[in-house]
Design an enzyme around this catalytic site. Structure first.
Site, PDB file in Angstrom:
ATOM      1  N   ASN A 107       0.857  -1.186   0.000  1.00 47.07           N
ATOM      2  CA  ASN A 107       0.000   0.000   0.000  1.00 47.07           C
ATOM      3  C   ASN A 107       0.888   1.230   0.000  1.00 47.07           C
ATOM      4  O   ASN A 107       2.042   1.164   0.445  1.00 47.07           O
ATOM      5  CB  ASN A 107      -0.865  -0.015   1.269  1.00 47.07           C
ATOM      6  CG  ASN A 107      -1.782   1.202   1.365  1.00 47.07           C
ATOM      7  OD1 ASN A 107      -2.374   1.623   0.359  1.00 47.07           O
ATOM      8  ND2 ASN A 107      -1.889   1.793   2.550  1.00 47.07           N
ATOM      9  N   HIS A 109       0.865   4.977   1.632  1.00 46.60           N
ATOM     10  CA  HIS A 109       0.173   5.748   2.663  1.00 46.60           C
ATOM     11  C   HIS A 109       0.791   7.158   2.703  1.00 46.60           C
ATOM     12  O   HIS A 109       2.020   7.294   2.706  1.00 46.60           O
ATOM     13  CB  HIS A 109       0.342   5.051   4.028  1.00 46.60           C
ATOM     14  CG  HIS A 109      -0.350   5.779   5.131  1.00 46.60           C
ATOM     15  ND1 HIS A 109      -1.720   5.754   5.272  1.00 46.60           N
ATOM     16  CD2 HIS A 109       0.126   6.577   6.110  1.00 46.60           C
ATOM     17  CE1 HIS A 109      -2.053   6.516   6.313  1.00 46.60           C
ATOM     18  NE2 HIS A 109      -0.948   7.018   6.839  1.00 46.60           N
ATOM     19  N   SER A 136       4.784   6.717   2.366  1.00 39.88           N
ATOM     20  CA  SER A 136       5.471   5.454   2.641  1.00 39.88           C
ATOM     21  C   SER A 136       4.802   4.344   1.849  1.00 39.88           C
ATOM     22  O   SER A 136       3.574   4.249   1.810  1.00 39.88           O
ATOM     23  CB  SER A 136       5.341   5.090   4.131  1.00 39.88           C
ATOM     24  OG  SER A 136       5.741   6.174   4.963  1.00 39.88           O
ATOM     25  N   ASP A 145      -1.898   0.141   8.439  1.00 39.28           N
ATOM     26  CA  ASP A 145      -0.713   0.954   8.118  1.00 39.28           C
ATOM     27  C   ASP A 145       0.507   0.591   8.970  1.00 39.28           C
ATOM     28  O   ASP A 145       1.312   1.462   9.323  1.00 39.28           O
ATOM     29  CB  ASP A 145      -1.024   2.456   8.283  1.00 39.28           C
ATOM     30  CG  ASP A 145      -2.175   2.911   7.396  1.00 39.28           C
ATOM     31  OD1 ASP A 145      -2.333   2.354   6.295  1.00 39.28           O
ATOM     32  OD2 ASP A 145      -2.915   3.817   7.806  1.00 39.28           O
TER      33      ASP A 145
HETATM   34  C1  GRF Z   1      -3.219   9.086  -1.914  1.00 38.84           C
HETATM   35  O1  GRF Z   1      -3.202  10.059  -0.906  1.00 38.84           O
HETATM   36  C2  GRF Z   1      -2.602   7.833  -1.381  1.00 38.84           C
HETATM   37  O2  GRF Z   1      -1.486   8.069  -0.594  1.00 38.84           O
HETATM   38  C3  GRF Z   1      -3.738   7.314  -0.540  1.00 38.84           C
HETATM   39  O3  GRF Z   1      -4.908   7.606  -1.282  1.00 38.84           O
HETATM   40  C4  GRF Z   1      -4.634   8.654  -2.197  1.00 38.84           C
HETATM   41  C5  GRF Z   1      -4.759   8.010  -3.538  1.00 38.84           C
HETATM   42  O4  GRF Z   1      -5.028   8.809  -4.552  1.00 38.84           O
HETATM   43  N1  GRF Z   1      -3.529   5.952  -0.181  1.00 38.84           N
HETATM   44  P1  GRF Z   1      -5.113   8.170  -5.997  1.00 38.84           P
HETATM   45  O5  GRF Z   1      -6.462   7.460  -6.100  1.00 38.84           O
HETATM   46  O6  GRF Z   1      -3.956   7.222  -6.208  1.00 38.84           O
HETATM   47  O7  GRF Z   1      -5.045   9.344  -6.921  1.00 38.84           O
END
Ligand code: GRF
Length: 188
Positions: A107, A109, A136, A145
């Protein structure tokens, strides 16, 4: 042989787009075999379809979570997926699903973990008076997370920053970090 990646999204999927673009670089060690979503109207599904990438959508509405996840799991397995990248996927995966893909889900984050797990990461970093923020890439485990951090990217927090402005600055480094770490992850 390239590793087959499945990407789970809930929205625009800008990180998914960065991963797809990364998969099209010469010598990329992974290819995107499926983009799947819990939101049939996710903008990222249209983007992927336009580029010839197989997609799958299953709304969890009216289903028990186990059945919803079984549908996602079976779509991923039918596509031959070997590793899963979460990219703005806004649902918690059950312990069961994580166990079935143990060590093979990552993932991204939007914080410098272990700081600011969960939501509203940018507002919390600004409120704490931090000098920098970032993102991260981590392995997904049962705990939110909390899996091993595989890589991070940092940006400064500027005077007068808003959560939205900071989110944009972090997002642009997410897009270069995620494909790079994913490529390392699938070849390790
Ligand atoms: C980003 O802030 C990512 O870090 C989080 O969700 C958002 C994703 O945006 N996990 P996108 O759909 O990839 O544009």
């Amino acid at each position: 042989m390239k590793r087959k990646l499945g990407i789970l999204i809930s929205g625009r999927g800008s990180n998914m787009q960065a991963l797809v673009e990364g998969s099209r670089l010469p010598d990329a060690p992974y290819e995107v075999a499926l983009v799947a979503s819990d939101k049939p109207d996710a903008a990222g599904l249209v983007w992927a379809t336009e580029r010839g990438i197989p997609t799958f959508a299953q709304s969890p509405k009216g289903m028990v979570k186990a059945d919803y996840e079984a549908a996602i799991d079976s779509a991923l397995r039918s596509a031959g997926v070997e590793a899963i990248a979460l990219a703005g996927y806004m649902r918690l995966l059950s312990d069961d699903f994580v166990a079935r893909w143990r060590g093979r889900i990552v993932n991204i984050h939007p914080s410098l973990l272990p700081l600011y797990k969960g939501l509203d990461t940018h507002a919390r970093a600004i409120a704490a008076g931090d000098a920098e923020a970032g993102c991260s890439v981590h392995v997904v485990t049962d705990e939110l997370d909390a899996g091993d951090v595989l890589g991070q990217a940092r940006v400064p927090i500027l005077p007068g920053d808003t959560a939205d402005a900071l989110a944009q600055r972090v997002l642009s480094v997410e897009h270069s970090l995620y494909p790079r770490i994913l490529a390392e992850f699938v070849t390790r």
